[in-house]
Design a protein around this motif. Sequence first.
Motif, PDB file in Angstrom:
ATOM      1  N   LEU A  14      34.516 -61.072 -22.451  1.00  0.00           N
ATOM      2  CA  LEU A  14      35.087 -61.081 -21.902  1.00  0.00           C
ATOM      3  C   LEU A  14      33.207 -60.595 -20.904  1.00  0.00           C
ATOM      4  O   LEU A  14      32.583 -59.467 -21.101  1.00  0.00           O
ATOM      5  N   LEU A  15      32.747 -61.292 -19.821  1.00  0.00           N
ATOM      6  CA  LEU A  15      31.515 -61.231 -19.560  1.00  0.00           C
ATOM      7  C   LEU A  15      30.917 -61.144 -18.464  1.00  0.00           C
ATOM      8  O   LEU A  15      32.082 -61.202 -16.966  1.00  0.00           O
ATOM      9  N   CYS A  16      29.620 -60.486 -17.668  1.00  0.00           N
ATOM     10  CA  CYS A  16      29.748 -60.298 -16.603  1.00  0.00           C
ATOM     11  C   CYS A  16      27.799 -60.560 -15.636  1.00  0.00           C
ATOM     12  O   CYS A  16      27.324 -59.090 -17.103  1.00  0.00           O
ATOM     13  N   LEU A  17      28.187 -61.279 -15.314  1.00  0.00           N
ATOM     14  CA  LEU A  17      26.043 -61.084 -14.936  1.00  0.00           C
ATOM     15  C   LEU A  17      25.661 -59.954 -13.799  1.00  0.00           C
ATOM     16  O   LEU A  17      26.282 -60.212 -13.168  1.00  0.00           O
ATOM     17  N   LEU A  18      24.697 -59.574 -14.156  1.00  0.00           N
ATOM     18  CA  LEU A  18      24.303 -58.710 -13.108  1.00  0.00           C
ATOM     19  C   LEU A  18      23.170 -58.639 -12.615  1.00  0.00           C
ATOM     20  O   LEU A  18      22.137 -59.071 -14.396  1.00  0.00           O
ATOM     21  N   SER A  19      22.543 -58.091 -12.104  1.00  0.00           N
ATOM     22  CA  SER A  19      20.402 -58.261 -12.304  1.00  0.00           C
ATOM     23  C   SER A  19      20.220 -57.767 -11.734  1.00  0.00           C
ATOM     24  O   SER A  19      20.994 -57.097 -10.063  1.00  0.00           O
ATOM     25  N   LYS A  20      19.099 -57.378 -11.505  1.00  0.00           N
ATOM     26  CA  LYS A  20      18.498 -56.584 -10.117  1.00  0.00           C
ATOM     27  C   LYS A  20      16.751 -56.583  -9.744  1.00  0.00           C
ATOM     28  O   LYS A  20      15.981 -56.724 -10.440  1.00  0.00           O
ATOM     29  N   GLU A  21      17.099 -57.426  -9.062  1.00  0.00           N
ATOM     30  CA  GLU A  21      15.799 -57.541  -8.189  1.00  0.00           C
ATOM     31  C   GLU A  21      14.914 -56.236  -6.684  1.00  0.00           C
ATOM     32  O   GLU A  21      15.705 -56.387  -6.087  1.00  0.00           O
ATOM     33  N   ILE A  27      25.278 -59.290  -8.289  1.00  0.00           N
ATOM     34  CA  ILE A  27      27.162 -60.052  -8.702  1.00  0.00           C
ATOM     35  C   ILE A  27      26.766 -61.626  -9.116  1.00  0.00           C
ATOM     36  O   ILE A  27      26.741 -62.039  -8.234  1.00  0.00           O
ATOM     37  N   ARG A  28      25.958 -62.237 -10.006  1.00  0.00           N
ATOM     38  CA  ARG A  28      26.125 -64.101 -10.358  1.00  0.00           C
ATOM     39  C   ARG A  28      27.721 -64.517 -10.482  1.00  0.00           C
ATOM     40  O   ARG A  28      27.857 -64.263 -11.222  1.00  0.00           O
ATOM     41  N   ASP A  29      27.722 -65.182  -9.578  1.00  0.00           N
ATOM     42  CA  ASP A  29      29.458 -66.175 -10.264  1.00  0.00           C
ATOM     43  C   ASP A  29      28.738 -66.632 -11.869  1.00  0.00           C
ATOM     44  O   ASP A  29      27.399 -67.124 -11.588  1.00  0.00           O
ATOM     45  N   VAL A  30      29.459 -66.914 -12.078  1.00  0.00           N
ATOM     46  CA  VAL A  30      29.617 -67.872 -13.438  1.00  0.00           C
ATOM     47  C   VAL A  30      29.801 -68.866 -13.991  1.00  0.00           C
ATOM     48  O   VAL A  30      31.537 -68.399 -13.583  1.00  0.00           O
ATOM     49  N   ARG A  31      30.073 -69.805 -14.422  1.00  0.00           N
ATOM     50  CA  ARG A  31      30.738 -71.167 -14.406  1.00  0.00           C
ATOM     51  C   ARG A  31      32.107 -70.460 -15.937  1.00  0.00           C
ATOM     52  O   ARG A  31      32.964 -71.081 -16.190  1.00  0.00           O
ATOM     53  N   GLN A  32      31.610 -69.716 -16.587  1.00  0.00           N
ATOM     54  CA  GLN A  32      32.756 -69.353 -17.482  1.00  0.00           C
ATOM     55  C   GLN A  32      32.343 -67.526 -17.370  1.00  0.00           C
ATOM     56  O   GLN A  32      31.649 -66.877 -18.312  1.00  0.00           O
ATOM     57  N   THR A  33      33.741 -66.614 -17.435  1.00  0.00           N
ATOM     58  CA  THR A  33      33.832 -65.599 -17.866  1.00  0.00           C
ATOM     59  C   THR A  33      34.125 -64.644 -18.715  1.00  0.00           C
ATOM     60  O   THR A  33      34.234 -63.958 -18.803  1.00  0.00           O
ATOM     61  N   ARG A  34      34.661 -65.662 -19.930  1.00  0.00           N
ATOM     62  CA  ARG A  34      35.384 -65.239 -20.879  1.00  0.00           C
ATOM     63  C   ARG A  34      35.389 -66.243 -21.960  1.00  0.00           C
ATOM     64  O   ARG A  34      35.168 -67.741 -21.610  1.00  0.00           O
ATOM     65  N   GLU A  44      32.218 -73.490 -38.223  1.00  0.00           N
ATOM     66  CA  GLU A  44      31.787 -75.040 -37.044  1.00  0.00           C
ATOM     67  C   GLU A  44      32.331 -74.086 -35.706  1.00  0.00           C
ATOM     68  O   GLU A  44      31.406 -73.948 -35.264  1.00  0.00           O
ATOM     69  N   GLU A  45      33.571 -73.394 -35.921  1.00  0.00           N
ATOM     70  CA  GLU A  45      33.874 -72.726 -34.230  1.00  0.00           C
ATOM     71  C   GLU A  45      32.996 -71.450 -34.197  1.00  0.00           C
ATOM     72  O   GLU A  45      33.298 -71.387 -32.787  1.00  0.00           O
ATOM     73  N   ILE A  46      32.282 -70.377 -35.521  1.00  0.00           N
ATOM     74  CA  ILE A  46      31.509 -69.811 -34.553  1.00  0.00           C
ATOM     75  C   ILE A  46      30.374 -70.471 -34.342  1.00  0.00           C
ATOM     76  O   ILE A  46      29.804 -69.739 -33.184  1.00  0.00           O
ATOM     77  N   GLN A  47      29.753 -71.000 -35.561  1.00  0.00           N
ATOM     78  CA  GLN A  47      28.902 -72.789 -34.508  1.00  0.00           C
ATOM     79  C   GLN A  47      28.783 -72.036 -32.762  1.00  0.00           C
ATOM     80  O   GLN A  47      27.941 -72.481 -32.465  1.00  0.00           O
ATOM     81  N   LYS A  48      29.682 -72.922 -32.901  1.00  0.00           N
ATOM     82  CA  LYS A  48      29.391 -73.820 -31.483  1.00  0.00           C
ATOM     83  C   LYS A  48      29.989 -71.977 -30.852  1.00  0.00           C
ATOM     84  O   LYS A  48      29.212 -72.617 -29.451  1.00  0.00           O
ATOM     85  N   PHE A  49      30.780 -71.213 -30.588  1.00  0.00           N
ATOM     86  CA  PHE A  49      30.323 -69.605 -29.844  1.00  0.00           C
ATOM     87  C   PHE A  49      29.459 -69.862 -29.623  1.00  0.00           C
ATOM     88  O   PHE A  49      29.120 -69.636 -28.374  1.00  0.00           O
ATOM     89  N   HIS A  50      28.377 -69.713 -31.188  1.00  0.00           N
ATOM     90  CA  HIS A  50      27.376 -69.417 -30.392  1.00  0.00           C
ATOM     91  C   HIS A  50      26.488 -70.445 -29.561  1.00  0.00           C
ATOM     92  O   HIS A  50      25.446 -69.469 -28.902  1.00  0.00           O
ATOM     93  N   ARG A  51      26.311 -71.348 -29.797  1.00  0.00           N
ATOM     94  CA  ARG A  51      25.779 -72.082 -28.772  1.00  0.00           C
ATOM     95  C   ARG A  51      25.856 -72.800 -27.715  1.00  0.00           C
ATOM     96  O   ARG A  51      25.678 -72.070 -27.051  1.00  0.00           O
ATOM     97  N   ASP A  52      27.549 -72.441 -27.439  1.00  0.00           N
ATOM     98  CA  ASP A  52      28.120 -72.154 -25.747  1.00  0.00           C
ATOM     99  C   ASP A  52      27.104 -71.238 -25.688  1.00  0.00           C
ATOM    100  O   ASP A  52      26.971 -70.992 -24.143  1.00  0.00           O
ATOM    101  N   PHE A  53      27.272 -69.742 -26.121  1.00  0.00           N
ATOM    102  CA  PHE A  53      27.309 -69.054 -25.329  1.00  0.00           C
ATOM    103  C   PHE A  53      26.083 -68.771 -25.264  1.00  0.00           C
ATOM    104  O   PHE A  53      25.609 -68.158 -23.484  1.00  0.00           O
ATOM    105  N   LYS A  54      24.834 -69.217 -26.175  1.00  0.00           N
ATOM    106  CA  LYS A  54      22.873 -68.932 -25.526  1.00  0.00           C
ATOM    107  C   LYS A  54      23.100 -70.172 -24.706  1.00  0.00           C
ATOM    108  O   LYS A  54      22.270 -69.793 -24.185  1.00  0.00           O
ATOM    109  N   LYS A  55      23.421 -71.400 -24.985  1.00  0.00           N
ATOM    110  CA  LYS A  55      23.169 -72.120 -23.503  1.00  0.00           C
ATOM    111  C   LYS A  55      23.488 -71.607 -21.939  1.00  0.00           C
ATOM    112  O   LYS A  55      23.149 -71.810 -21.255  1.00  0.00           O
ATOM    113  N   LEU A  56      24.639 -70.779 -21.961  1.00  0.00           N
ATOM    114  CA  LEU A  56      25.062 -69.664 -21.072  1.00  0.00           C
ATOM    115  C   LEU A  56      23.809 -69.520 -20.108  1.00  0.00           C
ATOM    116  O   LEU A  56      23.916 -68.700 -19.425  1.00  0.00           O
TER     117      LEU A  56
END
Length: 146
Positions: A14-21, A27-34, A44-56
Amino acid sequence: MHTCGVEIKGSEVLLCLLSKENGVFDIRDVRQTRFVLSDANDTEEIQKFHRDFKKLMEDYQVDAIAIKARPHKGKFAGGAVGFKMEAALQLITNLDVHIISATEMKEQLKRNPLPIEFADTGLKKFQEQAFMTAYVDIMLRTYAKQ
């Protein structure tokens, strides 16, 4: 300072994007919250999870990932799947990954209480721990500089 707060529950991240400037939190809107890892035994499933999260993280220009720590043993211990997911997140290059313990969170929230009630953030209830983890990480990095 763009931070992704992460809470791992079972086979779910579960994730949340937060920034401070300039002292202002956003609180940033994100296309995928989980993210869900359906088969932790499939490479392959773990590698896909890693790639998808990294891309986000790349798409949202995240600087750091803050993961809420889970106990290794005891009644509330994290499972093997969760630790695999945590390792996959730690292996994302070009990002600072911090694991924040419950004690550290409690101390930091005592020193720097949340500036807003969680209910007023507009986030879903399941994102609360991820939000607090991101907030604590930002506070730790902000005050470590001084």
